[in-house]
Design a protein around this motif. Structure first.
Motif, PDB file in Angstrom:
ATOM      1  N   ASP A 151       0.868  -1.178   0.000  1.00  0.00           N
ATOM      2  CA  ASP A 151       0.000   0.000   0.000  1.00  0.00           C
ATOM      3  C   ASP A 151       0.904   1.227   0.000  1.00  0.00           C
ATOM      4  OD1 ASP A 151      -1.914   1.924   0.335  1.00  0.00           O
ATOM      5  OD2 ASP A 151      -2.728   1.134   2.212  1.00  0.00           O
ATOM      6  N   LEU A 152       1.080   1.827  -1.175  1.00  0.00           N
ATOM      7  CA  LEU A 152       2.022   2.923  -1.365  1.00  0.00           C
ATOM      8  C   LEU A 152       1.368   4.245  -0.966  1.00  0.00           C
ATOM      9  CD1 LEU A 152       4.891   3.502  -2.542  1.00  0.00           C
ATOM     10  CD2 LEU A 152       3.753   3.986  -4.721  1.00  0.00           C
ATOM     11  N   ARG A 168       9.414   8.037  -4.073  1.00  0.00           N
ATOM     12  CA  ARG A 168      10.298   8.263  -5.226  1.00  0.00           C
ATOM     13  C   ARG A 168      11.603   7.487  -5.136  1.00  0.00           C
ATOM     14  NH1 ARG A 168      10.703  14.552  -4.387  1.00  0.00           N
ATOM     15  NH2 ARG A 168      10.873  13.696  -2.285  1.00  0.00           N
ATOM     16  N   PHE A 169      11.979   7.075  -3.919  1.00  0.00           N
ATOM     17  CA  PHE A 169      13.330   6.564  -3.728  1.00  0.00           C
ATOM     18  C   PHE A 169      13.404   5.206  -3.032  1.00  0.00           C
ATOM     19  CE2 PHE A 169      13.654  11.308  -3.268  1.00  0.00           C
ATOM     20  CZ  PHE A 169      14.183  11.542  -4.528  1.00  0.00           C
ATOM     21  N   GLN A 197       7.514   9.207 -12.785  1.00  0.00           N
ATOM     22  CA  GLN A 197       8.072   8.044 -13.467  1.00  0.00           C
ATOM     23  C   GLN A 197       9.097   7.334 -12.580  1.00  0.00           C
ATOM     24  OE1 GLN A 197       8.713   8.547 -17.676  1.00  0.00           O
ATOM     25  NE2 GLN A 197      10.541   7.238 -17.623  1.00  0.00           N
ATOM     26  N   GLN A 198       9.817   8.092 -11.733  1.00  0.00           N
ATOM     27  CA  GLN A 198      10.700   7.460 -10.758  1.00  0.00           C
ATOM     28  C   GLN A 198       9.902   6.547  -9.824  1.00  0.00           C
ATOM     29  OE1 GLN A 198      13.215  11.464  -9.865  1.00  0.00           O
ATOM     30  NE2 GLN A 198      13.558   9.807  -8.433  1.00  0.00           N
ATOM     31  N   VAL A 199       8.753   7.039  -9.366  1.00  0.00           N
ATOM     32  CA  VAL A 199       7.890   6.224  -8.506  1.00  0.00           C
ATOM     33  C   VAL A 199       7.502   4.946  -9.236  1.00  0.00           C
ATOM     34  CG1 VAL A 199       5.683   6.123  -7.290  1.00  0.00           C
ATOM     35  CG2 VAL A 199       7.004   8.248  -7.290  1.00  0.00           C
ATOM     36  N   GLY A 231      -3.076  10.608 -20.841  1.00  0.00           N
ATOM     37  CA  GLY A 231      -2.005  10.276 -21.776  1.00  0.00           C
ATOM     38  C   GLY A 231      -0.634  10.338 -21.148  1.00  0.00           C
ATOM     39  N   GLU A 232      -0.395  11.353 -20.308  1.00  0.00           N
ATOM     40  CA  GLU A 232       0.897  11.472 -19.631  1.00  0.00           C
ATOM     41  C   GLU A 232       1.171  10.247 -18.764  1.00  0.00           C
ATOM     42  OE1 GLU A 232       2.112  15.887 -18.377  1.00  0.00           O
ATOM     43  OE2 GLU A 232       0.063  15.396 -17.779  1.00  0.00           O
ATOM     44  N   ILE A 233       0.167   9.820 -18.026  1.00  0.00           N
ATOM     45  CA  ILE A 233       0.341   8.706 -17.096  1.00  0.00           C
ATOM     46  C   ILE A 233       0.584   7.408 -17.859  1.00  0.00           C
ATOM     47  CG2 ILE A 233      -0.724   7.375 -15.250  1.00  0.00           C
ATOM     48  CD1 ILE A 233       0.129  10.278 -14.567  1.00  0.00           C
ATOM     49  N   SER A 234      -0.219   7.165 -18.889  1.00  0.00           N
ATOM     50  CA  SER A 234      -0.053   5.931 -19.663  1.00  0.00           C
ATOM     51  C   SER A 234       1.329   5.873 -20.306  1.00  0.00           C
ATOM     52  CB  SER A 234      -1.153   5.820 -20.727  1.00  0.00           C
ATOM     53  OG  SER A 234      -2.421   5.708 -20.127  1.00  0.00           O
ATOM     54  N   SER A 235       1.803   6.995 -20.837  1.00  0.00           N
ATOM     55  CA  SER A 235       3.131   7.025 -21.462  1.00  0.00           C
ATOM     56  C   SER A 235       4.232   6.764 -20.448  1.00  0.00           C
ATOM     57  CB  SER A 235       3.361   8.387 -22.134  1.00  0.00           C
ATOM     58  OG  SER A 235       2.468   8.579 -23.206  1.00  0.00           O
ATOM     59  N   ALA A 236       4.109   7.348 -19.255  1.00  0.00           N
ATOM     60  CA  ALA A 236       5.121   7.133 -18.220  1.00  0.00           C
ATOM     61  C   ALA A 236       5.151   5.673 -17.779  1.00  0.00           C
ATOM     62  CB  ALA A 236       4.849   8.039 -17.031  1.00  0.00           C
ATOM     63  N   LEU A 237       4.010   5.049 -17.664  1.00  0.00           N
ATOM     64  CA  LEU A 237       3.957   3.627 -17.304  1.00  0.00           C
ATOM     65  C   LEU A 237       4.627   2.770 -18.382  1.00  0.00           C
ATOM     66  CD1 LEU A 237       0.301   3.447 -15.938  1.00  0.00           C
ATOM     67  CD2 LEU A 237       2.373   3.056 -14.596  1.00  0.00           C
ATOM     68  N   GLU A 238       4.348   3.080 -19.634  1.00  0.00           N
ATOM     69  CA  GLU A 238       4.950   2.325 -20.734  1.00  0.00           C
ATOM     70  C   GLU A 238       6.465   2.487 -20.759  1.00  0.00           C
ATOM     71  OE1 GLU A 238       2.967   3.838 -24.146  1.00  0.00           O
ATOM     72  OE2 GLU A 238       1.108   2.714 -23.784  1.00  0.00           O
ATOM     73  N   CYS A 239       6.948   3.690 -20.476  1.00  0.00           N
ATOM     74  CA  CYS A 239       8.398   3.927 -20.470  1.00  0.00           C
ATOM     75  C   CYS A 239       9.108   3.083 -19.426  1.00  0.00           C
ATOM     76  CB  CYS A 239       8.686   5.406 -20.217  1.00  0.00           C
ATOM     77  SG  CYS A 239       8.337   6.483 -21.619  1.00  0.00           S
ATOM     78  N   VAL A 240       8.455   2.844 -18.315  1.00  0.00           N
ATOM     79  CA  VAL A 240       9.051   2.043 -17.243  1.00  0.00           C
ATOM     80  C   VAL A 240       9.054   0.556 -17.597  1.00  0.00           C
ATOM     81  CG1 VAL A 240       8.648   1.281 -14.864  1.00  0.00           C
ATOM     82  CG2 VAL A 240       8.537   3.696 -15.435  1.00  0.00           C
TER      83      VAL A 240
END
Length: 253
Positions: free
Chosen positions: A50-51, A97-98, A125-127, A211-220
């Motif tokens: 649970d973050l 984040r860390f 995206q770090q998260v 869109g921002e969130i989906s792209s960040a998830l894909e990048c990870v």
């Protein structure tokens, strides 16, 4: 573990969150998350992180449903309440984040829009990377976010508060649509040794687009990303005010 500021700004309003908001947020957010955990075959006995767990209300409900729960939060004061509210959960003081945890969770959840407190898409995206690393193969990440239209009602008026014999507080919020940044200010009056003291807390949140969130998830590296509405139903069109995101960590085998 990264060094933390033990005087986290969230410590200052942990009492308010525990007494007024934690149970309410849990009641509102629990049904769609329970539904989605079942849909993604995260059954009783599974290990869940649970973050940004806050005061542990969600952790306790999940434990009552048979899950093994670890909560992580940056606020020691929040975690003190969490340990009281969910005594059978494990809790970790760290920054979303860390943090560094081995791949040991079937699911990571963040139900209450806590990740809106991450102020840049790069840090968010770090998260996501830390979450990805903490998931077992075939694990899932489920989290809720307020999107851009979700803050349009924040217009600078008092939205919540209460008065007690030794404690009073009020919260007001506002939103800058150009900057996509909201702020909610909490003013607290507390009786300390027969003297009233005032505390002012300013909290910032960031609105993101789907869109921002989906792209960040894909990048990870997350795959099979799905977006759900507030009630847990699959979104038929792009969400603008609130969304629940689900991403998968696929096995490399």
């Amino acid at each position: 573990m990264v060094a933390l500021n033990i005087n986290s700004k969230y410590d200052s309003w942990a009492r308010i969150y525990n007494q007024y908001w934690g149970a309410r947020y849990c009641e509102n957010n629990l049904p769609p998350f329970e539904q989605l955990l079942q849909e993604y075959q995260i059954y009783k006995g599974a290990s869940i992180l649970d973050l940004c767990c806050g005061t542990g209300h969600m952790a306790q409900h999940l434990i009552e449903q048979g899950y093994k729960v670890t909560g992580l939060d940056i606020s020691e004061a929040m975690l003190r309440y969490a340990r009281e509210n969910a005594p059978n959960a494990q809790f970790i003081l760290d920054d979303a984040r860390f943090f560094k945890l081995p791949p040991s969770f079937d699911a990571v959840i963040s139900p209450s829009g806590s990740l809106n407190h991450i102020m840049t898409i790069e840090e968010l995206q770090q998260v996501f990377t830390k979450v990805y690393n903490a998931l077992l193969d075939n694990g899932v990440f489920l989290f809720a976010l307020n999107l851009e239209d979700g803050y349009t009602s924040w217009n600078g008026v008092i939205t919540d508060g209460d008065v007690k014999d030794d404690f009073a507080w009020a919260c007001c919020d506002s939103y800058n649509s150009r900057e996509k940044i909201g702020q909610f200010k909490i003013t607290i009056f507390q009786l300390v040794e027969k003297v009233w003291q005032r505390f002012d807390i300013n909290n910032l949140v960031r609105a993101y687009s789907q869109g921002e969130i989906s792209s960040a998830l894909e990048c990870v590296g997350f795959k099979n990303i799905n977006v759900y509405e507030r009630n847990g139903n699959l979104a038929n069109s792009e969400c603008n005010d609130f969304a629940i995101f689900v991403g998968h960590k696929q096995s490399n085998k």
